[in-house]
Design an enzyme around this catalytic site. Structure first.
Site, PDB file in Angstrom:
ATOM      1  N   GLU A 257       0.832  -1.202   0.000  1.00 47.97           N
ATOM      2  CA  GLU A 257       0.000   0.000   0.000  1.00 47.97           C
ATOM      3  C   GLU A 257       0.869   1.257   0.000  1.00 47.97           C
ATOM      4  O   GLU A 257       0.544   2.269  -0.633  1.00 47.97           O
ATOM      5  CB  GLU A 257      -0.937   0.004   1.213  1.00 47.97           C
ATOM      6  N   TRP A 260       2.062   1.695  -3.509  1.00 47.30           N
ATOM      7  CA  TRP A 260       1.020   2.304  -4.352  1.00 47.30           C
ATOM      8  C   TRP A 260       1.121   3.827  -4.315  1.00 47.30           C
ATOM      9  O   TRP A 260       0.977   4.508  -5.336  1.00 47.30           O
ATOM     10  CB  TRP A 260      -0.378   1.890  -3.861  1.00 47.30           C
ATOM     11  N   TRP A 288     -20.596  12.123 -20.454  1.00 49.30           N
ATOM     12  CA  TRP A 288     -21.074  12.092 -19.072  1.00 49.30           C
ATOM     13  C   TRP A 288     -22.454  12.755 -18.989  1.00 49.30           C
ATOM     14  O   TRP A 288     -22.709  13.749 -19.658  1.00 49.30           O
ATOM     15  CB  TRP A 288     -20.100  12.836 -18.152  1.00 49.30           C
ATOM     16  N   ASN A 323     -11.186   2.965   2.751  1.00 49.99           N
ATOM     17  CA  ASN A 323     -10.706   2.825   1.384  1.00 49.99           C
ATOM     18  C   ASN A 323     -11.578   1.898   0.538  1.00 49.99           C
ATOM     19  O   ASN A 323     -11.835   2.168  -0.635  1.00 49.99           O
ATOM     20  CB  ASN A 323      -9.260   2.328   1.366  1.00 49.99           C
ATOM     21  N   TRP A 341     -15.568  11.782 -13.496  1.00 54.91           N
ATOM     22  CA  TRP A 341     -14.714  11.494 -12.338  1.00 54.91           C
ATOM     23  C   TRP A 341     -14.106  12.754 -11.744  1.00 54.91           C
ATOM     24  O   TRP A 341     -13.818  12.810 -10.547  1.00 54.91           O
ATOM     25  CB  TRP A 341     -13.602  10.507 -12.727  1.00 54.91           C
ATOM     26  N   TRP A 364      -9.281   7.893  -8.603  1.00 56.47           N
ATOM     27  CA  TRP A 364     -10.497   8.259  -9.333  1.00 56.47           C
ATOM     28  C   TRP A 364     -10.408   7.802 -10.787  1.00 56.47           C
ATOM     29  O   TRP A 364     -11.386   7.301 -11.352  1.00 56.47           O
ATOM     30  CB  TRP A 364     -10.759   9.762  -9.237  1.00 56.47           C
TER      31      TRP A 364
END
Length: 432
Positions: A257, A260, A288, A323, A341, A364
């Site tokens: 993590e 990341w 969208w 999360n 987004w 996102w």
């Protein structure tokens, strides 16, 4: 004639201990003035009770107290545009070098380039160090020197490089701090803010949490996440200290993590356009719907889907969201409601205590399918079956969405099967 000094400029590194740039400044030949600039370019865009500003201010005051107690020095706090502040400082001091730590976001890079140009014109050196990551920029790249755009090979290469990496820590010797109390110190009200009622939680990196991280991290009703986000974001803890703990406990998932975080940072560094544009350009062709009424319902946690609503209400009330739930609410906005987004990213940027541009944009774009190593567009979370997987007893939902079984609770804003099919058709028509 004025005596020369050096400046250490705090930014995303609000600690005295194990601070790379501060250590190097204190090892230099001149007395050091610690500096923090409450940047109006950033603050003017925030609500007046923003919890992050309270957190920054409290962190600075703790550092002030330690400096005053140990060496009789203080941090000079200024409020304004950084370039204007440095112009003032250059008029009043003979500055030899400005020390700081790297910042990788697009605004920070422009700001630092501008200030470095000014300082160079004044014959003042500007020296910056790596501090908030283990590996940065081009330190972990493919054999052809191009950046990784898929996490797993990046992670493997990161770990391979780490095997031969010396995890250095930086001792603190405050003897070179300028011993004066009369530098400006500012209250929250001095900069137009009030104390937030939201509190940023302490982080937890206990052996028990790290060892059990993989087993419990996906269940939002459990207190099983570290809450490290804002502390790494503002540098109140050293990444080297945290990485050392993660490795000592031998928990691969917790360690990964942290990797990341560095993956998304190097993506933003190499591809700064992704702050506002899709990494995969064809995804910017998506039509969208951007229905403002539906967006408002999503923001307020009134979609009629209890796990989505619980997450949004937790965010609005506390500045934090688990999360696993972030992935669901993000997917729901983009794929069930077909809302851009960027709308969700901006709302999270306003609300999240741990908002960090690289990770927020990266995640996102992941849920929208348009980023690096993204979830494929046909992967659409079912907001009802997610409850059975991650909140089977409804403990999280009952806490944050206690009205979910009452008559007053809204009907689902959209039917899942219909929304899924609509999403597939809209994405497919844009991408084919």
């Amino acid at each position: 004639m004025k005596s020369p000094i050096n400046i250490f400029w705090f930014r995303r590194d609000l600690r005295l201990e194990d601070n790379t740039g501060l250590h190097h400044a204190l090892e230099s030949d001149y007395p050091v003035l610690p500096l923090f600039i409450l940047d109006t370019e950033i603050l003017d865009k925030l609500p007046g009770n923003d919890a992050r500003v309270t957190f920054i201010h409290d962190s600075l005051q703790r550092m002030q107290a330690k400096l005053q107690d140990t060496v009789g020095g203080s941090i000079a706090l200024y409020h304004g545009k950084p370039l204007e502040i440095f112009k003032q400082l250059a008029q009043h001091h003979q500055i030899h070098t400005v020390f700081t730590n790297h910042d990788y976001e697009p605004y920070a890079k422009l700001r630092d380039d501008e200030i470095k140009t000014f300082l160079t014109q004044q014959d003042i050196a500007f020296t910056s160090f790596k501090d908030q990551v283990i590996f940065e920029k081009d330190e972990v790249v493919k054999a052809d020197c191009n950046p990784y755009v898929v996490y797993t090979p990046y992670m493997k290469s990161w770990k391979e490089k780490f095997k031969t990496y010396t995890l250095e820590t930086y001792p603190l010797n405050l003897d070179q701090i300028i011993k004066r109390f009369d530098y400006p110190n500012l209250s929250l009200s001095d900069i137009g803010f009030t104390r937030s009622r939201q509190v940023i939680a302490p982080y937890n990196t206990s052996a028990a949490l790290i060892q059990n991280y993989e087993a419990y991290r996906n269940f939002p009703s459990e207190e099983a996440t570290s809450r490290l986000g804002p502390h790494l974001r503002f540098g109140t803890v050293s990444i080297r200290e945290i990485m050392t703990k993660a490795i000592a406990e031998e928990n691969e998932t917790f360690w990964q993590e942290l990797i990341w975080r560095e993956f998304f940072m190097q993506i933003l560094w190499h591809f700064p356009h992704t702050a506002s544009q899709s990494f995969k350009p064809k995804y910017d062709r998506i039509q969208w719907r951007n229905n403002e009424t539906e967006f408002k319902a999503w923001c307020e946690g009134k979609t009629g889907y209890p796990l989505v609503d619980a997450g949004m209400r937790q965010l609005n009330e506390t500045g934090f969201m688990h999360n696993r739930v972030r992935m669901l609410v993000g997917s729901f906005l983009c794929k069930h409601l077909l809302i851009d987004w960027r709308w969700g990213e901006a709302y999270f940027a306003e609300k999240l205590h741990d908002y960090e541009m690289a990770s927020n944009v990266g995640n996102w774009q992941w849920v929208a399918g348009c980023g690096v190593d993204a979830a494929p567009y046909f992967r659409i979370f079912n907001p009802t079956t997610q409850i059975e997987k991650f909140d089977k007893d409804r403990a999280y939902i009952k806490h944050w969405c206690p009205d979910f079984q009452e008559r007053s609770y809204p009907e689902p804003i959209v039917e899942h099967k219909f929304a899924r099919q609509r999403c597939l058709e809209v994405y497919k028509s844009a991408l084919d």
